[in-house]
Scaffold this motif. Structure first.
Motif, PDB file in Angstrom:
ATOM      1  N   ALA A 216      30.251  34.021  27.360  1.00 59.50           N
ATOM      2  CA  ALA A 216      30.168  35.108  28.537  1.00 59.50           C
ATOM      3  C   ALA A 216      29.413  34.522  29.568  1.00 59.50           C
ATOM      4  O   ALA A 216      29.746  34.898  31.061  1.00 59.50           O
ATOM      5  CB  ALA A 216      29.406  36.239  27.981  1.00 59.50           C
ATOM      6  N   SER A 217      28.522  33.667  29.503  1.00 55.47           N
ATOM      7  CA  SER A 217      27.642  33.030  30.626  1.00 55.47           C
ATOM      8  C   SER A 217      28.525  32.302  31.556  1.00 55.47           C
ATOM      9  O   SER A 217      28.163  31.713  32.655  1.00 55.47           O
ATOM     10  CB  SER A 217      26.618  32.440  30.161  1.00 55.47           C
ATOM     11  OG  SER A 217      26.889  31.176  29.728  1.00 55.47           O
ATOM     12  N   CYS A 218      29.684  31.931  30.823  1.00 51.59           N
ATOM     13  CA  CYS A 218      30.670  30.932  31.527  1.00 51.59           C
ATOM     14  C   CYS A 218      31.229  31.587  32.735  1.00 51.59           C
ATOM     15  O   CYS A 218      32.156  31.073  33.478  1.00 51.59           O
ATOM     16  CB  CYS A 218      31.417  30.073  30.768  1.00 51.59           C
ATOM     17  SG  CYS A 218      30.616  28.878  29.748  1.00 51.59           S
ATOM     18  N   VAL A 219      31.615  33.108  32.425  1.00 56.15           N
ATOM     19  CA  VAL A 219      32.410  33.844  33.140  1.00 56.15           C
ATOM     20  C   VAL A 219      31.872  33.776  34.862  1.00 56.15           C
ATOM     21  O   VAL A 219      30.910  34.047  35.032  1.00 56.15           O
ATOM     22  CB  VAL A 219      32.455  35.241  32.798  1.00 56.15           C
ATOM     23  CG1 VAL A 219      33.135  35.948  33.855  1.00 56.15           C
ATOM     24  CG2 VAL A 219      33.189  35.094  31.578  1.00 56.15           C
TER      25      VAL A 219
ATOM     26  N   LEU B 146      38.546  30.667  26.777  1.00 59.07           N
ATOM     27  CA  LEU B 146      38.157  31.408  28.169  1.00 59.07           C
ATOM     28  C   LEU B 146      39.480  31.520  28.958  1.00 59.07           C
ATOM     29  O   LEU B 146      40.493  30.593  28.751  1.00 59.07           O
ATOM     30  CB  LEU B 146      37.340  30.318  28.863  1.00 59.07           C
ATOM     31  CG  LEU B 146      36.064  29.901  28.376  1.00 59.07           C
ATOM     32  CD1 LEU B 146      35.244  28.876  29.046  1.00 59.07           C
ATOM     33  CD2 LEU B 146      35.111  31.415  28.079  1.00 59.07           C
ATOM     34  N   ALA B 147      39.761  32.305  29.697  1.00 59.56           N
ATOM     35  CA  ALA B 147      40.579  32.669  30.905  1.00 59.56           C
ATOM     36  C   ALA B 147      40.270  31.998  32.127  1.00 59.56           C
ATOM     37  O   ALA B 147      39.024  32.113  32.430  1.00 59.56           O
ATOM     38  CB  ALA B 147      41.315  34.112  30.848  1.00 59.56           C
ATOM     39  N   ALA B 148      41.084  31.368  33.001  1.00 59.45           N
ATOM     40  CA  ALA B 148      40.677  30.924  34.086  1.00 59.45           C
ATOM     41  C   ALA B 148      41.637  30.885  35.286  1.00 59.45           C
ATOM     42  O   ALA B 148      42.695  31.055  34.870  1.00 59.45           O
ATOM     43  CB  ALA B 148      40.304  29.525  34.196  1.00 59.45           C
TER      44      ALA B 148
ATOM     45  N   ILE C   6      36.132  30.426  35.749  1.00 51.15           N
ATOM     46  CA  ILE C   6      36.367  31.029  34.592  1.00 51.15           C
ATOM     47  C   ILE C   6      36.423  32.538  35.031  1.00 51.15           C
ATOM     48  O   ILE C   6      35.650  33.342  35.417  1.00 51.15           O
ATOM     49  CB  ILE C   6      35.380  30.881  33.527  1.00 51.15           C
ATOM     50  CG1 ILE C   6      35.197  29.458  33.224  1.00 51.15           C
ATOM     51  CG2 ILE C   6      35.475  31.747  32.130  1.00 51.15           C
ATOM     52  CD1 ILE C   6      36.602  28.792  32.843  1.00 51.15           C
ATOM     53  N   THR C   7      37.478  33.368  34.443  1.00 53.36           N
ATOM     54  CA  THR C   7      37.594  34.863  34.834  1.00 53.36           C
ATOM     55  C   THR C   7      37.363  35.723  33.501  1.00 53.36           C
ATOM     56  O   THR C   7      37.059  36.861  33.739  1.00 53.36           O
ATOM     57  CB  THR C   7      39.110  35.113  35.183  1.00 53.36           C
ATOM     58  OG1 THR C   7      40.092  34.469  34.341  1.00 53.36           O
ATOM     59  CG2 THR C   7      39.277  34.320  36.604  1.00 53.36           C
ATOM     60  N   ALA C   8      37.508  35.015  32.398  1.00 51.77           N
ATOM     61  CA  ALA C   8      37.197  36.211  31.139  1.00 51.77           C
ATOM     62  C   ALA C   8      36.895  35.325  29.957  1.00 51.77           C
ATOM     63  O   ALA C   8      37.000  34.125  30.101  1.00 51.77           O
ATOM     64  CB  ALA C   8      38.174  36.883  30.935  1.00 51.77           C
ATOM     65  N   ALA C   9      36.143  35.900  28.955  1.00 52.98           N
ATOM     66  CA  ALA C   9      35.881  35.011  27.826  1.00 52.98           C
ATOM     67  C   ALA C   9      36.273  35.704  26.572  1.00 52.98           C
ATOM     68  O   ALA C   9      35.994  36.846  26.444  1.00 52.98           O
ATOM     69  CB  ALA C   9      34.301  34.817  27.737  1.00 52.98           C
ATOM     70  N   GLY C  10      37.036  35.155  25.859  1.00 56.62           N
ATOM     71  CA  GLY C  10      37.626  35.646  24.444  1.00 56.62           C
ATOM     72  C   GLY C  10      36.833  34.943  23.400  1.00 56.62           C
ATOM     73  O   GLY C  10      35.971  34.474  23.714  1.00 56.62           O
ATOM     74  N   PRO C  11      37.102  35.440  22.341  1.00 57.44           N
ATOM     75  CA  PRO C  11      36.200  34.808  20.963  1.00 57.44           C
ATOM     76  C   PRO C  11      36.531  33.691  20.892  1.00 57.44           C
ATOM     77  O   PRO C  11      35.735  32.731  20.250  1.00 57.44           O
ATOM     78  CB  PRO C  11      36.967  35.854  19.685  1.00 57.44           C
ATOM     79  CG  PRO C  11      37.754  36.590  20.382  1.00 57.44           C
ATOM     80  CD  PRO C  11      37.992  36.573  21.995  1.00 57.44           C
TER      81      PRO C  11
END
Ligand code: 5AD
Ligand code: SF4
Length: 462
Positions: free
Chosen positions: A401-404, A457-459, A449-454
């Motif tokens: 989450a901190s990468c978003v 990541l999405a970017a 990075i736009t979102a974090a999944g389990p």
């Protein structure tokens, strides 16, 4: 030691020559993944084509793992299924050879032939360059066990030219060191993989060049105790892993370097300097600690305290503040009390791992741990593992989450599931899904990075 992957990898040998086909199934750690590739190459030069399914294989080779009881059991159940398949084939007048390679082969040798009469070849991790020869003998009706520690260097006997005709990889493993002299009391590796041996600088550099020529731009150096690597530099001076990393980083075409698995006792100043000074060395470190209790660390023969481990991480973070830590943990080592376990949870809270692997202690025959009294009941292990994993998972999610919102470079490795999507790796080893646009596999692209999944990541590309 190397990290065991949670699943298994199916991989296939490279193709040349006539119609014989091989299916290789890989269990266990990255070292086995690497070894399977080398065995595939040795077999390709012997005329074996790769196949993706067992059904049409003339040779099924299991590259096995012995690290925990469950891993070894999996091999015997797979062999049971293969035995049935082989017998069915025989009824149709078709032949199928079964081979067992890797650490179960090394540890159990003849015992495998005794338990599964349909196995033709048992070959250890140090002798797989002799596989074509073993298969020739097996075809002539012999049952072959070759688990010597070969006097010749297997790497000298493996095909040199190309890394096969497989689709080109962007990222590859390169074994630089094998075996272990640490003798942690729970671990079979010193017995299955033998004493610590380092490959020479020349061999490693040659292989790195070949990988780059084949399109690889990220290399992960492998060793059961990779930071114990040592060798001679070009001027004859004694080199360690840090020097090796500096040397490899200077090779044109190498964009990223990683290494795994390390022992805390072998993190020296030069390796720290590599983390500080080499942009190509990724800010991710797998540094297993196993337990946070000094009493248990001592019983495990880990040769350091929890405080020393934390101080080491402090030093690493001082030179490379964005480094992400990864670790291995064992719960329920003999004699582990609730208080000892609590010390592990405390250590985890302090380190906040970005990635972690945790296991219930599994008694391994022949290791000192197996002889200890005070084995921890299974239900206690299960309960502790659940608590530890809940905490580790929480930290992993928090890290993701901190990468978003962050910008980073990702190295594109493969197509994504949907049209136009590509999957790359972040510096911290996360899978990142992005719309590729004009970028191709093998490119390094800048993303946000736009979102974090389990699991990924999405970017978006910048
Ligand atoms: N039981 C449980 N886990 C083990 N590991 C190694 N040996 C055992 C064992 N006997 C774990 C350690 C090591 C990882 C690869 O596997 O955590 O770092
Ligand atoms: Fe790693 Fe210890 Fe096993 Fe060596 S003995 S491979 S250091 S866990």
């Amino acid at each position: 030691m190397t990290q065991e992957t949670t699943g298994t990898t199916d991989m296939t040998a490279s193709a040349t020559g006539n119609q014989r086909k091989v299916f290789i199934k890989t269990y266990g750690c990255q070292m086995n993944v690497y070894d399977s590739e080398r065995m595939g190459e040795a077999l390709a030069s012997d005329g074996y084509q790769p196949t993706e399914t067992m059904d049409d294989a003339d040779l099924v080779l299991l590259n096995t793992c012995h690290i925990r009881e469950k891993a070894a059991e999996k091999v015997y159940s797979a062999l049971g299924r293969l035995r049935d398949m082989k017998r069915e084939r025989a009824r149709e007048g078709r032949e199928m050879l079964i081979g067992v390679a890797g650490c179960v082969a090394q540890a159990e040798g003849e015992e495998i032939l005794r338990r599964v009469p349909d196995v033709s070849v048992v070959i250890g991790p140090q002798t797989y360059h002799r596989l074509p020869e073993a298969l020739r003998r097996a075809k002539a009706g012999e049952r072959v066990v070759d688990t010597d520690y070969a006097v010749e260097d297997k790497f000298d006997y493996l095909p040199k030219k190309e890394r096969g005709n497989r689709p080109k990889n962007v990222s590859a493993f390169l074994t630089v060191q094998e075996g272990c002299d640490k003798f942690c009391t729970f671990c079979v590796v010193p017995y299955t993989r033998g004493a610590e041996v380092s490959r020479s600088l020349n061999q490693i550099v040659d292989e790195a060049h070949r990988l780059v020529e084949n399109g690889v731009s990220e290399i992960t150096l492998l060793g059961q105790n990779v930071n114990a690597w040592h060798g001679n530099g070009p001027d004859g001076t004694e080199w360690g892993l840090g020097d090796l990393l500096f040397h490899l980083a200077a090779i044109d075409g190498i964009k990223r370097l990683r290494y795994t698995t390390s022992h805390p006792r072998d993190m020296d100043d030069r390796l720290m300097a590599a983390h500080r000074d080499l942009p190509a060395l990724m800010p991710y470190l797998h540094l297993p600690v196993q337990s946070g209790s000094d009493r248990i660390l001592k019983a495990m023969n880990r040769k350091h305290t929890a405080e020393e481990y934390l101080a080491l991480i402090g030093r690493i973070r001082a030179v490379r503040p964005d480094i992400a830590m990864s670790g291995d943990f064992i719960v329920g080592f003999p004699g582990e009390t609730e208080e000892d376990f609590q010390a592990t949870l405390d250590l985890v809270e302090k380190v906040r791992y970005a990635q972690a692997f945790s296991f219930k202690y599994s008694t391994r025959p022949g290791t000192p741990g197996a002889e200890l009294e005070d084995q921890v009941p299974e239900d206690v292990k299960t309960e502790r593992l659940a608590r530890l994993q809940a905490l580790l998972t929480r930290h992993q999610r928090e890290f993701a989450a901190s990468c978003v919102g962050r910008e980073m470079d990702i190295l594109l490795e493969k197509p994504g599931r949907e049209d136009g999507q590509l999957i790359g790796r972040s510096p911290w080893l996360q899978s990142v899904v992005v719309l590729g646009g004009d970028a191709a596999i093998g490119d390094m692209v800048r993303v946000r990075i736009t979102a974090a999944g389990p699991n990924s990541l999405a970017a978006e590309r910048l």
